[in-house]
Write an enzyme that holds these catalytic residues in place. Sequence first.
Site, mmCIF file in Angstrom:
data_model
loop_
_atom_site.group_PDB
_atom_site.id
_atom_site.type_symbol
_atom_site.label_atom_id
_atom_site.label_comp_id
_atom_site.label_asym_id
_atom_site.label_seq_id
_atom_site.Cartn_x
_atom_site.Cartn_y
_atom_site.Cartn_z
ATOM 1 C CB CYS A 257 34.905 34.523 40.759
ATOM 2 S SG CYS A 257 33.128 34.504 41.512
HETATM 3 N N1 LIG Z 1 30.038 37.279 43.290
HETATM 4 C C1 LIG Z 1 30.131 35.988 42.417
HETATM 5 O O1 LIG Z 1 29.549 36.635 41.262
HETATM 6 C C2 LIG Z 1 30.183 34.616 42.634
HETATM 7 C C3 LIG Z 1 29.870 33.842 41.893
HETATM 8 C C4 LIG Z 1 29.907 32.496 42.179
HETATM 9 C C5 LIG Z 1 30.478 32.084 43.494
HETATM 10 N N2 LIG Z 1 30.479 33.104 44.361
HETATM 11 C C6 LIG Z 1 31.116 32.542 45.646
HETATM 12 O O2 LIG Z 1 30.131 32.887 46.704
HETATM 13 C C7 LIG Z 1 30.515 33.163 48.107
HETATM 14 C C8 LIG Z 1 30.024 34.422 48.536
HETATM 15 O O3 LIG Z 1 30.282 35.515 47.598
HETATM 16 P P1 LIG Z 1 29.643 36.843 47.417
HETATM 17 O O4 LIG Z 1 30.055 37.412 46.053
HETATM 18 O O5 LIG Z 1 28.194 36.385 47.570
HETATM 19 O O6 LIG Z 1 30.037 37.634 48.531
HETATM 20 P P2 LIG Z 1 29.469 39.070 49.187
HETATM 21 O O7 LIG Z 1 30.925 39.695 49.700
HETATM 22 O O8 LIG Z 1 28.690 39.691 48.098
HETATM 23 O O9 LIG Z 1 28.582 38.607 50.420
HETATM 24 C C9 LIG Z 1 28.895 37.776 51.417
HETATM 25 C C10 LIG Z 1 28.147 38.355 52.482
HETATM 26 O O10 LIG Z 1 28.090 37.430 53.720
HETATM 27 C C11 LIG Z 1 28.236 38.248 54.964
HETATM 28 N N3 LIG Z 1 28.925 37.289 55.889
HETATM 29 C C12 LIG Z 1 30.050 37.202 56.091
HETATM 30 N N4 LIG Z 1 30.403 36.196 57.007
HETATM 31 C C13 LIG Z 1 29.400 36.157 57.610
HETATM 32 C C14 LIG Z 1 28.948 35.259 58.647
HETATM 33 N N5 LIG Z 1 29.789 34.485 59.431
HETATM 34 N N6 LIG Z 1 27.548 35.109 58.907
HETATM 35 C C15 LIG Z 1 26.553 35.724 58.150
HETATM 36 N N7 LIG Z 1 26.914 36.812 57.022
HETATM 37 C C16 LIG Z 1 28.213 36.600 56.627
HETATM 38 C C17 LIG Z 1 28.905 39.606 54.601
HETATM 39 O O11 LIG Z 1 28.355 40.481 55.441
HETATM 40 C C18 LIG Z 1 28.210 39.693 53.216
HETATM 41 O O12 LIG Z 1 27.003 40.569 52.961
HETATM 42 C C19 LIG Z 1 32.197 33.148 47.944
HETATM 43 O O13 LIG Z 1 32.689 31.949 48.117
HETATM 44 C C20 LIG Z 1 32.224 33.391 46.220
HETATM 45 O O14 LIG Z 1 33.472 32.895 45.792
HETATM 46 C C21 LIG Z 1 30.416 34.409 44.028
#
Ligand SMILES: NC(=O)c1ccc[n+]([C@@H]2O[C@H](COP(=O)([O-])OP(=O)(O)OC[C@H]3O[C@@H](n4cnc5c(N)ncnc54)[C@H](O)[C@@H]3O)[C@@H](O)[C@H]2O)c1
Length: 401
Positions: A257
Site C-alpha cells: 500500500c
Molecule cells: N494487503 C493489504 O494490506 C491491503 C490493504 C488495503 C487494500 N489493499 C488493496 O487490495 C488489493 C489486493 O491486495 P492484496 O494485498 O490482497 O493482494 P495479494 O497479492 O495478497 O492477493 C491478490 C490475489 O489475487 C489473485 N489474482 C490476481 N489476478 C487475478 C485474477 N485476474 N483473477 C483471480 N485472482 C487473481 C492472486 O493470485 C493473489 O492470490 C490491492 O489493490 C491492494 O492495494 C491491500
Amino acid sequence: MKISIIGQGYVGLTISVFAADHHSVVGFDKNQGVVDALNAGKSHIEGVDSAVLARHIASGSFKATTNPEEIASSDVVVIAVPTPLTKDRKPDLSFVEAACKTIGEYLKTPALIINESTSFPGTVRNLIKPEIEKYSSGTIAHMYAVSPERVDPGRTDWDQKNTPRLYAGLNTEASKAVRDFYSTFCDNLVEVSSPEVAEAAKLFENTFRQVNIALVNEFAQIAHALGISVYETLAAAATKPYGFMKFMPSAGVGGHCIPVDPSYLADTAARVGVPATFIERANEVNLEMAKYVVDRVAADNGGSLKGKSVQVVGVSYKSNVADVRETPAGLVIEELKRAGATVTWSDDLVSTWMGEPSTPLGGSDIAVVVTLHSVTDAAAVIKSAPYVFDTTGKVKGAHSL
Ligand SMILES: NC(=O)c1ccc[n+]([C@@H]2O[C@H](COP(=O)([O-])OP(=O)(O)OC[C@H]3O[C@@H](n4cnc5c(N)ncnc54)[C@H](O)[C@@H]3O)[C@@H](O)[C@H]2O)c1
C-alpha cells in the site's frame, strides 16, 4: 447470498472468512497453489486463522476455486486483486481488467459488483463498469459500487468488524445493496456521496502515511546531524495533546500500500494538471533511507564496508508479518552489496526470500536491524555482532537512526 470474491490474497481471503459466517462464499483465484492450500484448510495470510478457514470449508460456507464458471449466479462479486505499479511507476490495472473479463464472461445474472482493490478515482465508473459490460455484451444490469479495504495485516484490535468502512454505489440502488451486504459483518459503515470520494479517500489515507513517514525520516537525519536523539525529540513533541501525530523513522516503507498507492494519486494529479511534487518527493525520501542507513553504518566502521560481513535482521516490511512485498530490506541489501559487503539475512518469520534461506542470528561483523518482530529477542540481536545498527529504535544499546 452467494458471494464470489475474485482474488484470495490479504484482502480477498480476509473478507471471505468474515462473509462466510453469513453467506455462501466462492473464493476465486487464478493461482492453483493458493486454491489447493485454502481448500485443504491452510491459510497463507496473517490474521486469517487456518482453523476458522477449515471450519468454513467443513460447513460448506466457503470454497476456493480456479474455475471461473463457479462465480455464475452470484448475488455479490467482490474484486480484490493486486493494483501494482508498472516499471515506470504508473498504475497497473491489468489484474483488475482481467478480473472484469472473468466477471463479464461468466456472471450471467444481475449482481452487485464491488471493487475493494485500491485504485484512482473513476476506476469503478470509467473502467470496471465498461470493461465488464464489454465482455457481457452489456445486456446484464449489474449494480456497481466501491468499498476500499483498510485491512492492516497482522493487526488484531481493528478488523473487518470494527474498522469503519467507506462505501458508495454508482446509484442509490447500488449504495443500498452494498450497505446491506457489508452490514452483515461490519459494524460501522460510512456512506460517501460518490465512488470517486471513496476511491480518493483510500489513496489520501495512504499518502498521508507515506508523507509523514518521509517527514520523520528526513527529521531523523537532521536530528543526527544536530547530535540529538530523534526518538527523544519525537517523544517530547508527542507530549503535545493536540495537533501532533507521532510517526517513527525507519529504513523506508514497504508492503503493497504505502509505497504504491500515493503514486496512483500522483498519476491522477498529473492527469488533472496538478503537480504532485510533494508526493513524489516523499517517495524519494523514503527510498533514499536505505542508502542513508548504509552510509551511517560505513561511517561508523572506518568509512568502508569492503570485505565486511553484514547480517540484515528482519526482512519483512513491518514487524510481526512475513510479508516481504516492496520491503525496504531489499534496498538496504542492495546498498550494502554496492558498498562491498557480503550480506546474509535472518528473519524469524520469513524462511526463504529471493531464493535464499534465512540464516541463524549471528556470525557477522555487523548486524543491521530493518524489522524487529515480537518473537525476535532484542537482547540476542545486540549480542549477535560486534557492531549493531538498529533502524527500529527497539534494540537497546545499538547504534540507531
Ligand atoms: N494487503 C493489504 O494490506 C491491503 C490493504 C488495503 C487494500 N489493499 C488493496 O487490495 C488489493 C489486493 O491486495 P492484496 O494485498 O490482497 O493482494 P495479494 O497479492 O495478497 O492477493 C491478490 C490475489 O489475487 C489473485 N489474482 C490476481 N489476478 C487475478 C485474477 N485476474 N483473477 C483471480 N485472482 C487473481 C492472486 O493470485 C493473489 O492470490 C490491492 O489493490 C491492494 O492495494 C491491500
